[in-house]
Design an enzyme around this catalytic site. Structure first.
Site, short mmCIF file in Angstrom:
data_model
loop_
_atom_site.label_atom_id
_atom_site.label_comp_id
_atom_site.label_asym_id
_atom_site.label_seq_id
_atom_site.Cartn_x
_atom_site.Cartn_y
_atom_site.Cartn_z
N TYR A 33 133.34 17.55 37.86
CA TYR A 33 131.88 17.76 37.99
C TYR A 33 131.37 16.64 37.54
O TYR A 33 131.90 15.71 36.97
CB TYR A 33 131.67 19.17 37.10
CG TYR A 33 131.74 18.87 35.41
CD1 TYR A 33 132.75 18.74 34.89
CD2 TYR A 33 130.54 18.60 34.70
CE1 TYR A 33 132.98 18.47 33.55
CE2 TYR A 33 130.71 18.63 33.49
CZ TYR A 33 131.96 18.25 32.79
OH TYR A 33 131.91 18.18 31.48
N LYS A 149 136.51 13.30 34.81
CA LYS A 149 135.55 14.67 34.35
C LYS A 149 136.00 15.87 34.99
O LYS A 149 135.44 16.37 35.92
CB LYS A 149 134.13 14.10 34.67
CG LYS A 149 133.17 14.71 34.14
CD LYS A 149 131.79 14.01 34.07
CE LYS A 149 130.51 15.00 33.45
NZ LYS A 149 130.71 15.14 32.33
N GLU A 182 135.06 10.88 20.97
CA GLU A 182 133.70 11.23 21.28
C GLU A 182 133.29 12.49 20.89
O GLU A 182 134.14 13.21 20.31
CB GLU A 182 133.77 10.78 22.97
CG GLU A 182 134.79 12.14 23.55
CD GLU A 182 134.94 11.92 24.93
OE1 GLU A 182 133.77 11.38 25.79
OE2 GLU A 182 135.85 12.24 25.58
N LEU A 207 135.64 9.72 28.01
CA LEU A 207 134.86 9.90 29.18
C LEU A 207 134.10 8.63 28.88
O LEU A 207 133.12 8.37 28.02
CB LEU A 207 134.15 11.20 29.38
CG LEU A 207 133.40 11.02 30.72
CD1 LEU A 207 134.38 11.37 31.88
CD2 LEU A 207 132.37 12.34 30.79
#
Ligand code: PMP
Length: 287
Positions: A33, A149, A182, A207
């Site tokens: 996505y 992702k 993250e 990411l």
């Protein structure tokens, strides 16, 4: 205005916008996505988002659902049809619909694609940036390919729910060495004791956020020194500033980590100046 979604070639009212029970995204999280910000009627950094989509698709060997230029038209159309001036557009591509079996379906199976858009009040986001957000830390428990992702976000869902239940807005994943990887849906940054901007290198542990990439451009423009290196939770607690970046929050100051205030517990000036300069530098595509 009734909400419209794009589903496999058709623009449909939300109530009718459904995917097949054997969509591999639903069955296996076998899909990817993108979330692209919409600000003042423009898609922000669409080129970089679609470049990352291309990479995610290639890593998982899923074909593009349509030509890239057609996909750009669909994104803009969904934004327009929903009257979104400020908000986000969401795009999901899965390996398609096939009888349930773990291995890839026949190569003739067409990828499935869904696009939705929603409004977000920019005033609400601005108020949040003015007060800053709180984060908690949680052990890193995701697979090694979080650079893709993928729609498989269960650890992120659980971490963000844990943050919410602790009165915080984000959870930072922490690796076995005590270094922050993250956030559940954001990249993590600090301004260290020497005044340098620090963020983890975008290797396989995180990411590569599009906002992160553009904030690096903004930092260069503002003449700020950046060090791409991991930082520990302890260093973040001692830092001059901390903040998170993502397409929906842009640059969001962090004012507390596990209940410990960052500096004086107020948003820092570096984060706020990066936030202010962001839209001058980011790519804007009219919807
Ligand atoms: N990390 C994770 C895990 C995310 O889900 C997101 C949001 N998509 C980000 C970082 C930030 O990426 P971007 O700046 O492209 O929104």
């Amino acid at each position: 205005m009734s909400k419209i979604a794009y589903v496999n070639g058709r623009y449909l009212p939300h109530a009718e916008a459904t995917v097949h029970v054997e969509d591999r995204g639903y069955q296996f999280s076998d899909g990817v996505y993108e979330v692209c910000e919409v600000a003042r009627g423009s898609l922000i950094d669409m080129t970089r988002h679609l470049n990352r989509l291309d990479r995610s698709l290639r890593e998982l060997r899923i074909a593009w659902p349509m030509h890239r230029s057609a996909l750009e038209i669909v994104l803009r159309e969904v934004v327009r049809m929903n009257g979104v001036r400020d908000g986000l557009v969401y795009l999901q591509v899965t390996r398609g619909v096939a009888r349930r079996d773990h291995v890839f379906p026949a190569s003739t199976t067409r990828p499935a694609m869904v696009v939705t858009a929603k409004r977000i009040d920019p005033e609400t986001v601005a108020r949040r940036a003015a007060s800053g957000v709180k984060v908690i830390t949680v052990p890193e428990n995701r697979w090694e390919r979080v650079d893709i992702k993928s729609v498989g976000l269960l650890p992120n869902v659980l971490a963000k729910q844990q943050a919410k239940e602790a009165g915080a807005q984000e959870a930072w994943f922490v690796d076995p060495e005590g270094k922050v990887t993250e956030g559940g849906s954001t990249n993590a940054w600090i301004v260290d004791e020497a005044g340098k901007l620090v963020t983890r290198p975008a290797d396989f542990g995180i990411l590569r956020g599009i906002t992160r990439t553009t904030v690096l451009d903004v930092a260069a423009k503002l003449g700020l020194t950046v060090e791409e290196r991991p930082f520990s939770v302890e260093e973040a607690k001692r830092a001059r500033e901390a903040f998170i970046t993502s397409a929906t929050s842009i640059v969001m100051p962090v004012v507390a980590i596990d209940g410990h205030p960052v500096a004086n517990g107020h948003p820092g000036s570096v984060a706020l100046s990066l936030r202010e300069a962001f839209f001058d530098i980011a790519e804007k595509t009219k919807a």
